[in-house]
Design a protein around this motif. Structure first.
Motif: not given
Length: 90
Positions: A20, A4, A22-29, A8
């Motif tokens: 960007r 992970t 985070a969005r790609k990984l479907h996470l928050t910052q 990341s």
């Protein structure tokens, strides 16, 4: 070192921006930033320069990026070959 953290790191390196990536990984910052900080702590060196516009790889980050990409590619190959060897036990 977790996959992970490596995923990341590669996402932030490729996007040059935590938001960007985070969005790609479907996470928050916040968790993504923690992954990067934990990885840097584990490696004992900074991988990125934090700038007002995003993240820029430092020389250590450039070195790690090529290894990180190879690690992720090898994991993908291992998964494919293992599934292929498993037959049709579904």
């Amino acid at each position: 070192m977790s996959l992970t953290y490596i995923q990341s790191f590669v996402a932030v390196a490729e996007e040059g921006h935590v938001g960007r990536a985070a969005r790609k990984l479907h996470l928050t910052q916040p968790p993504l930033s923690r992954h990067i900080l934990a990885l840097e702590d584990e490696l004992g060196t900074r991988l990125f320069e934090r700038t007002p516009r995003g993240m820029r790889l430092l020389p250590a980050g450039e070195v790690f990026l090529s290894h990180a990409r190879r690690i992720l590619a090898e994991v993908d190959v291992a998964i494919e070959r293992t599934k292929g060897a498993g037959g049709s036990d579904d």
